[in-house]
Write an enzyme that holds these catalytic residues in place. Structure first.
Site, PDB file in Angstrom:
ATOM      1  N   ASN A   6       0.853  -1.187   0.000  1.00  0.00           N
ATOM      2  CA  ASN A   6       0.000   0.000   0.000  1.00  0.00           C
ATOM      3  C   ASN A   6       0.893   1.242   0.000  1.00  0.00           C
ATOM      4  O   ASN A   6       1.644   1.469   0.941  1.00  0.00           O
ATOM      5  CB  ASN A   6      -0.884  -0.025   1.253  1.00  0.00           C
ATOM      6  CG  ASN A   6      -1.755   1.206   1.374  1.00  0.00           C
ATOM      7  OD1 ASN A   6      -1.812   2.040   0.483  1.00  0.00           O
ATOM      8  ND2 ASN A   6      -2.439   1.322   2.515  1.00  0.00           N
ATOM      9  N   LYS A   8      -0.104   4.319   0.092  1.00  0.00           N
ATOM     10  CA  LYS A   8      -0.727   5.397   0.866  1.00  0.00           C
ATOM     11  C   LYS A   8      -0.529   6.708   0.096  1.00  0.00           C
ATOM     12  O   LYS A   8      -0.723   6.734  -1.129  1.00  0.00           O
ATOM     13  CB  LYS A   8      -0.134   5.423   2.287  1.00  0.00           C
ATOM     14  CG  LYS A   8      -0.384   4.104   3.035  1.00  0.00           C
ATOM     15  CD  LYS A   8      -0.093   4.192   4.508  1.00  0.00           C
ATOM     16  CE  LYS A   8      -0.421   2.900   5.212  1.00  0.00           C
ATOM     17  NZ  LYS A   8      -0.143   2.934   6.658  1.00  0.00           N
ATOM     18  N   HIS A  85      -9.621   0.642   5.470  1.00  0.00           N
ATOM     19  CA  HIS A  85      -8.289   0.772   6.070  1.00  0.00           C
ATOM     20  C   HIS A  85      -8.391   1.727   7.264  1.00  0.00           C
ATOM     21  O   HIS A  85      -9.199   2.672   7.261  1.00  0.00           O
ATOM     22  CB  HIS A  85      -7.294   1.295   5.027  1.00  0.00           C
ATOM     23  CG  HIS A  85      -5.892   1.273   5.500  1.00  0.00           C
ATOM     24  ND1 HIS A  85      -5.364   2.217   6.352  1.00  0.00           N
ATOM     25  CD2 HIS A  85      -4.890   0.381   5.259  1.00  0.00           C
ATOM     26  CE1 HIS A  85      -4.100   1.921   6.604  1.00  0.00           C
ATOM     27  NE2 HIS A  85      -3.789   0.818   5.959  1.00  0.00           N
ATOM     28  N   GLU A 133      -5.098  -5.313  11.364  1.00  0.00           N
ATOM     29  CA  GLU A 133      -4.016  -4.325  11.486  1.00  0.00           C
ATOM     30  C   GLU A 133      -4.208  -3.506  12.744  1.00  0.00           C
ATOM     31  O   GLU A 133      -5.000  -2.568  12.775  1.00  0.00           O
ATOM     32  CB  GLU A 133      -4.046  -3.360  10.299  1.00  0.00           C
ATOM     33  CG  GLU A 133      -3.642  -3.905   8.975  1.00  0.00           C
ATOM     34  CD  GLU A 133      -3.188  -2.781   8.057  1.00  0.00           C
ATOM     35  OE1 GLU A 133      -3.891  -1.761   7.927  1.00  0.00           O
ATOM     36  OE2 GLU A 133      -2.111  -2.928   7.486  1.00  0.00           O
TER      37      GLU A 133
HETATM   38  O1  G3H Z   1      -1.594  -0.613   4.617  1.00  0.00           O
HETATM   39  C1  G3H Z   1      -0.583  -0.864   5.282  1.00  0.00           C
HETATM   40  C2  G3H Z   1      -0.638  -0.832   6.742  1.00  0.00           C
HETATM   41  O2  G3H Z   1      -1.248   0.346   7.208  1.00  0.00           O
HETATM   42  C3  G3H Z   1       0.705  -1.079   7.381  1.00  0.00           C
HETATM   43  O3  G3H Z   1       1.546   0.024   7.173  1.00  0.00           O
HETATM   44  P1  G3H Z   1       3.112  -0.162   7.542  1.00  0.00           P
HETATM   45  O4  G3H Z   1       3.636  -1.320   6.708  1.00  0.00           O
HETATM   46  O5  G3H Z   1       3.749   1.143   7.156  1.00  0.00           O
HETATM   47  O6  G3H Z   1       3.178  -0.465   9.022  1.00  0.00           O
END
Ligand code: G3H
Length: 214
Positions: A6, A8, A85, A133
């Site tokens: 992801n 983001k 999410h 998560e």
């Molecule tokens: O979508 C991914 C999750 O929010 C985990 O994020 P991270 O790998 O930066 O901890």
């Protein structure tokens, strides 16, 4: 194992990361995919990497200014979408609507939740998969699969008790192959991660490390 990266809104080059996902995917038994921002979906899908949306709204065609329509995401080349999410949290009714919209558009779905109880609730909405998560571990580099293994095992049990056809992924702090192996040992069929790849100086090396032990 499914490894869903992801991006983001991290300031990475989504096409460069997608090309790394595509290339590493060709040399592993794991399944790799990348979820860029909506504005980047088409360019990322054109690389040939399996491409996912980060969200679709519980809407149909019509007067929905500023929303993300599942059919448009599919037309852009996405194979699936994240829903709920922790950084794009929805009400239960909207999660249901987004799952239905995604299915209407032919998109695979991964519905995210914070803990096993929520995983059980969203598994009842018929997604293809769920992802547990714990928000407090997101972005910390402390992997849920090693920091809080009970959450992963309990999420697997919670989903199975509702619908054993729903796959379970885990995420938060995942960044190494050992983290991925630990997730699999706990019953996960995949991992959801972001910063370990989106913030890496060398995304290809980061991805190779994730899948090397598989
Ligand atoms: O979508 C991914 C999750 O929010 C985990 O994020 P991270 O790998 O930066 O901890």
């Amino acid at each position: 194992m499914f490894v869903l990266v992801n991006l983001k809104t991290y300031p990475c080059d989504p096409v460069a990361v997608a090309e790394a996902v595509r290339d590493v995917n060709e040399n592993t038994d794991a399944r790799l995919a990348v979820a860029p921002q909506a504005a980047h979906l088409e360019r990322v899908a054109e690389t040939g990497a399996e491409t996912w949306a980060q969200h679709v709204d519980p809407i149909e065609h019509g007067s929905n200014t500023g929303h993300t329509l599942a059919e448009s995401v599919a037309d852009a080349g996405a194979a699936g979408t994240l829903i709920n999410h922790s950084e794009q949290r929805l009400k239960l009714a909207d999660i249901d609507g987004s799952v239905q919209a995604a299915e209407r558009a032919g998109l695979e779905t991964v519905v995210c939740a914070n803990n096993p109880a929520q995983i059980g609730a969203v598994a009842a909405l018929g997604p293809d998969a769920v992802a547990v998560e714990p928000p407090e571990l997101i972005g910390t580099g402390t992997p849920v699969s090693q920091a809080d293994p009970d959450v992963v095992e309990d999420a697997v049990d919670a989903a199975e008790s509702v619908d054993d056809s729903v796959s379970v992924l885990c995420g938060a702090g995942i960044s190494t192959g050992d983290d991925v192996v630990a997730a699999g040992d706990l019953g996960s069929e995949g991992v959801l991660l972001a910063s370990g790849v989106a913030k890496a100086d060398d995304p290809t090396a980061a991805l190779e490390d994730l899948v090397d032990p598989l």
